[in-house]
Design an enzyme around this catalytic site. Structure first.
Site, PDB file in Angstrom:
ATOM      1  CG  HIS A  65      -2.069  -0.908   1.140  1.00 13.83           C
ATOM      2  ND1 HIS A  65      -3.184  -0.793   1.927  1.00 13.83           N
ATOM      3  CD2 HIS A  65      -2.296  -1.958   0.311  1.00 13.83           C
ATOM      4  CE1 HIS A  65      -4.050  -1.743   1.599  1.00 13.83           C
ATOM      5  NE2 HIS A  65      -3.531  -2.469   0.637  1.00 13.83           N
ATOM      6  CE1 TYR A 193      -4.430   4.038   8.953  1.00 16.93           C
ATOM      7  CE2 TYR A 193      -4.927   3.911  11.293  1.00 16.93           C
ATOM      8  CZ  TYR A 193      -4.209   3.479  10.204  1.00 16.93           C
ATOM      9  OH  TYR A 193      -3.262   2.492  10.358  1.00 16.93           O
ATOM     10  N   PRO A 285      -2.906   0.690  18.851  1.00 17.12           N
ATOM     11  CG  PRO A 285      -4.806  -0.615  18.457  1.00 17.12           C
ATOM     12  CD  PRO A 285      -4.060   0.078  19.541  1.00 17.12           C
ATOM     13  CE  LYS A 289       5.218   3.368  12.967  1.00 15.62           C
ATOM     14  NZ  LYS A 289       4.866   2.656  11.723  1.00 15.62           N
ATOM     15  CE1 TYR A 377      -0.390   3.880   9.485  1.00 16.55           C
ATOM     16  CE2 TYR A 377       0.488   2.902   7.481  1.00 16.55           C
ATOM     17  CZ  TYR A 377      -0.462   2.931   8.488  1.00 16.55           C
ATOM     18  OH  TYR A 377      -1.472   1.992   8.488  1.00 16.55           O
TER      19      TYR A 377
HETATM   20  P1  RFL Z   1       3.075 -11.393  21.679  1.00 19.17           P
HETATM   21  O1  RFL Z   1       2.549 -11.437  20.300  1.00 19.17           O
HETATM   22  O2  RFL Z   1       2.127 -11.053  22.773  1.00 19.17           O
HETATM   23  O3  RFL Z   1       3.773 -12.781  21.965  1.00 19.17           O
HETATM   24  C1  RFL Z   1       4.204 -13.147  23.264  1.00 19.17           C
HETATM   25  C2  RFL Z   1       4.196 -14.651  23.351  1.00 19.17           C
HETATM   26  O4  RFL Z   1       4.653 -15.048  24.645  1.00 19.17           O
HETATM   27  C3  RFL Z   1       3.800 -16.065  25.154  1.00 19.17           C
HETATM   28  N1  RFL Z   1       3.902 -16.016  26.627  1.00 19.17           N
HETATM   29  C4  RFL Z   1       4.742 -16.799  27.333  1.00 19.17           C
HETATM   30  N2  RFL Z   1       5.595 -17.727  26.947  1.00 19.17           N
HETATM   31  C5  RFL Z   1       6.314 -18.344  27.910  1.00 19.17           C
HETATM   32  N3  RFL Z   1       6.174 -18.061  29.228  1.00 19.17           N
HETATM   33  C6  RFL Z   1       5.319 -17.124  29.660  1.00 19.17           C
HETATM   34  N4  RFL Z   1       5.198 -16.852  30.950  1.00 19.17           N
HETATM   35  C7  RFL Z   1       4.553 -16.452  28.692  1.00 19.17           C
HETATM   36  N5  RFL Z   1       3.624 -15.467  28.740  1.00 19.17           N
HETATM   37  C8  RFL Z   1       3.242 -15.228  27.500  1.00 19.17           C
HETATM   38  C9  RFL Z   1       2.440 -15.724  24.586  1.00 19.17           C
HETATM   39  O5  RFL Z   1       1.579 -16.876  24.556  1.00 19.17           O
HETATM   40  C10 RFL Z   1       2.798 -15.230  23.194  1.00 19.17           C
HETATM   41  O6  RFL Z   1       2.814 -16.267  22.248  1.00 19.17           O
HETATM   42  O7  RFL Z   1       4.290 -10.335  21.785  1.00 19.17           O
HETATM   43  P2  RFL Z   1       5.467  -9.995  20.717  1.00 19.17           P
HETATM   44  O8  RFL Z   1       6.082 -11.227  20.169  1.00 19.17           O
HETATM   45  O9  RFL Z   1       6.274  -8.961  21.377  1.00 19.17           O
HETATM   46  O10 RFL Z   1       4.672  -9.328  19.479  1.00 19.17           O
HETATM   47  C11 RFL Z   1       4.001  -8.092  19.628  1.00 19.17           C
HETATM   48  C12 RFL Z   1       2.815  -8.017  18.662  1.00 19.17           C
HETATM   49  O11 RFL Z   1       2.011  -9.176  18.816  1.00 19.17           O
HETATM   50  C13 RFL Z   1       1.974  -6.754  18.882  1.00 19.17           C
HETATM   51  O12 RFL Z   1       2.806  -5.646  19.146  1.00 19.17           O
HETATM   52  C14 RFL Z   1       1.089  -6.414  17.667  1.00 19.17           C
HETATM   53  O13 RFL Z   1       0.085  -7.381  17.500  1.00 19.17           O
HETATM   54  C15 RFL Z   1       0.440  -5.028  17.828  1.00 19.17           C
HETATM   55  N6  RFL Z   1      -0.509  -4.696  16.743  1.00 19.17           N
HETATM   56  C16 RFL Z   1      -0.066  -4.193  15.548  1.00 19.17           C
HETATM   57  N7  RFL Z   1       1.261  -4.063  15.308  1.00 19.17           N
HETATM   58  C17 RFL Z   1       1.704  -3.636  14.088  1.00 19.17           C
HETATM   59  O14 RFL Z   1       2.922  -3.494  13.914  1.00 19.17           O
HETATM   60  N8  RFL Z   1       0.845  -3.330  13.053  1.00 19.17           N
HETATM   61  C18 RFL Z   1      -0.511  -3.438  13.230  1.00 19.17           C
HETATM   62  O15 RFL Z   1      -1.266  -3.221  12.256  1.00 19.17           O
HETATM   63  C19 RFL Z   1      -1.014  -3.852  14.509  1.00 19.17           C
HETATM   64  N9  RFL Z   1      -2.335  -3.992  14.722  1.00 19.17           N
HETATM   65  C20 RFL Z   1      -1.898  -4.862  16.953  1.00 19.17           C
HETATM   66  C21 RFL Z   1      -2.790  -4.478  15.917  1.00 19.17           C
HETATM   67  C22 RFL Z   1      -2.404  -5.399  18.143  1.00 19.17           C
HETATM   68  C23 RFL Z   1      -3.769  -5.548  18.313  1.00 19.17           C
HETATM   69  N10 RFL Z   1      -4.219  -6.126  19.519  1.00 19.17           N
HETATM   70  C24 RFL Z   1      -5.193  -7.150  19.581  1.00 19.17           C
HETATM   71  C25 RFL Z   1      -3.496  -5.869  20.747  1.00 19.17           C
HETATM   72  C26 RFL Z   1      -4.161  -4.610  16.090  1.00 19.17           C
HETATM   73  C27 RFL Z   1      -4.661  -5.101  17.296  1.00 19.17           C
HETATM   74  C28 RFL Z   1      -6.154  -5.159  17.449  1.00 19.17           C
HETATM   75  C1  PHB Z   2      -5.360  -4.186  11.150  1.00 14.80           C
HETATM   76  O1  PHB Z   2      -5.564  -4.427   9.949  1.00 14.80           O
HETATM   77  O2  PHB Z   2      -5.635  -5.001  12.025  1.00 14.80           O
HETATM   78  C2  PHB Z   2      -4.817  -2.854  11.536  1.00 14.80           C
HETATM   79  C3  PHB Z   2      -4.396  -1.977  10.551  1.00 14.80           C
HETATM   80  C4  PHB Z   2      -3.899  -0.725  10.914  1.00 14.80           C
HETATM   81  C5  PHB Z   2      -3.833  -0.365  12.238  1.00 14.80           C
HETATM   82  C6  PHB Z   2      -4.241  -1.261  13.225  1.00 14.80           C
HETATM   83  C7  PHB Z   2      -4.737  -2.512  12.878  1.00 14.80           C
HETATM   84  O3  PHB Z   2      -3.380   0.863  12.575  1.00 14.80           O
END
Ligand code: RFL
Ligand code: PHB
Length: 382
Positions: A65, A193, A285, A289, A377
């Site tokens: 994109h 957005y 989110p 990032k 971004y």
């Molecule tokens: P995670 O993904 O939470 O993984 C951590 C892992 O550790 C395990 N764990 C353990 N393992 C061993 N011992 C323990 N005591 C443990 N406790 C937990 C867990 O089961 C898990 O498997 O962290 P990590 O690897 O640092 O990754 C971070 C990302 O997952 C997170 O920052 C992103 O999902 C954030 N995020 C977005 N990031 C982007 O860069 N672009 C996006 O578009 C974006 N959209 C989002 C998002 C996060 C969202 N939510 C639901 C919070 C959209 C949403 C809605």
């Molecule tokens: C997503 O597609 O889940 C998404 C995209 C952009 C954002 C957050 C989440 O800023």
């Protein structure tokens, strides 16, 4: 600790640097792969995955994109990343990145322990670090030179940094996002957005037949109490009229509420423990990032460990936290700025409303402001 994106990418990078490692994850592989989270990755992140041989499916199934639409009270304008900074983002779900990372790790026969319970860290400052865990009723332990805390925001490793050493910086936002995934064509070929007096909305996607939408809701909203029709009606009210008219709706296949917070824990290292990803910091989110920051952290950590094992020098390792935090804080700033500009705050007065309007008006009309947004971004360098 942790086999999410941070832990699995770190493991992959370390194996490439010929540094032995074991990933210990508390959940099953299926559970981790099914968690619906990020959708957008920075250009630097997709370049990194590609350079590691992890980009084949991403390049086939992901979507590049070159811009996004920002909408204020239903009137849209586009920020053209390609024209402004000659960079783009990639729409490729975290679920898919996670599968690619597990396929690579499991396929190469690398040690990954799933379903590890009661994970505990030992000897962090005594020079003999180890972790212990219980798997299927049996206790096991692993000795190591270093431990990497990649266990997410609810993990245990951050809590191993003593209270009197750990500084926490936090902003809890008084709202959340309700997200819906539906097997419908995305309403627009790029993300929208939207700021609206009724609250923020985001139109995103995973592929041509899978859409992801979010609306701002109160932090205590129970997703199950919202019908799909209620969600679609509310989304339509907040997005540009043209998008609302052409929106294709269908049953939700996932519906959940995420709280929004900004959080940083310092330092990101303690003794022989190094924190990376959500274990050390959370961003709302809005700036897309979180996953990208997890990847830049583990990139810095691998560089530092590679220097330690190839030259014996711990200079880069000692500076790991400081190096990572410089990039972390910039992403925290950008995510906070996007959040403040686009959401409805119940306690905002007339002055705050005018500031928000003016911020958007300035962004809509200023190439300099759009360039700053595009630079952040699509991702600051790492
Ligand atoms: P995670 O993904 O939470 O993984 C951590 C892992 O550790 C395990 N764990 C353990 N393992 C061993 N011992 C323990 N005591 C443990 N406790 C937990 C867990 O089961 C898990 O498997 O962290 P990590 O690897 O640092 O990754 C971070 C990302 O997952 C997170 O920052 C992103 O999902 C954030 N995020 C977005 N990031 C982007 O860069 N672009 C996006 O578009 C974006 N959209 C989002 C998002 C996060 C969202 N939510 C639901 C919070 C959209 C949403 C809605
Ligand atoms: C997503 O597609 O889940 C998404 C995209 C952009 C954002 C957050 C989440 O800023």
């Amino acid at each position: 600790m942790g086999g999410g994106p941070a832990g699995m990418l770190l493991s992959h990078l370390l194996w490439r640097a010929e540094i032995d490692n074991v990933v210990v994850e508390q959940r099953s592989r299926d559970y981790v792969e099914a968690r619906i989270r990020a959708g957008v990755i920075e250009q630097g992140t997709s370049d990194l995955l590609r350079s590691l041989g992890l980009g084949t499916r991403m390049d086939r199934e992901g979507f590049v994109h070159g811009g996004v639409t920002i909408s204020n009270a239903r009137s849209p304008f586009r920020v053209d990343f390609m024209a402004l900074v000659n960079r783009a983002v990639m729409v490729y779900g975290q679920t898919e990145i996670q599968k690619d990372l597990y396929d690579a790790g499991v396929g190469a026969g690398r040690p990954i322990v799933f379903e590890a319970e009661n994970v505990q860290l030992h000897g962090l400052t005594e020079g003999n670090p180890s972790i212990s865990y219980v798997r299927h009723g049996e206790t096991a332990s692993i000795d190591a030179d270093y431990l990497a805390g990649c266990d997410g925001f609810h993990g245990v490793s951050r809590h191993a940094v003593p209270h009197d050493v750990r500084q926490e910086f936090e902003r809890l936002y008084p709202f959340g996002w309700m997200g819906v995934l539906s097997e419908t064509p995305p309403v627009s070929h790029e993300l929208i957005y939207a700021r609206h007096p009724r609250g923020f909305a985001l139109c995103s996607m995973r592929n041509p037949m899978l859409s992801r939408y979010y609306i701002q809701c109160t932090a205590d909203t129970d997703a199950a109490s919202w019908t799909d029709d209620q969600f679609w009606d509310e989304l339509r009210r907040r997005i540009p009229e043209e998008a609302a008219t052409s929106l294709v709706t269908g049953p939700s296949i996932e519906k959940s509420v995420t709280p929004l917070r900004s959080y940083v824990a310092e330092p990101m290292q303690w003794g022989n423990l190094f924190l990376a990803g959500d274990a050390a910091h959370i961003v709302p989110p809005t700036g897309a990032k979180g996953l990208n920051l997890a990847f830049s952290d583990v990139y810095y950590l691998t560089e530092a460990l590679a220097e330690r094992y190839s030259t014996g020098s711990t200079t880069a390792l000692d500076g790991y936290g400081a190096t990572a935090l410089r990039r972390v804080w910039k992403a925290v700033r950008f995510s906070w700025w996007m959040t403040a500009m686009l959401h409805t705050f119940d306690d905002a007065g007339e002055f705050e409303h005018r500031m928000q309007e003016t911020e958007l008006d300035y962004l809509a009309g200023s190439e300099a402001a759009q360039t700053a947004m595009a630079e952040n971004y699509t991702g600051l360098p790492f």
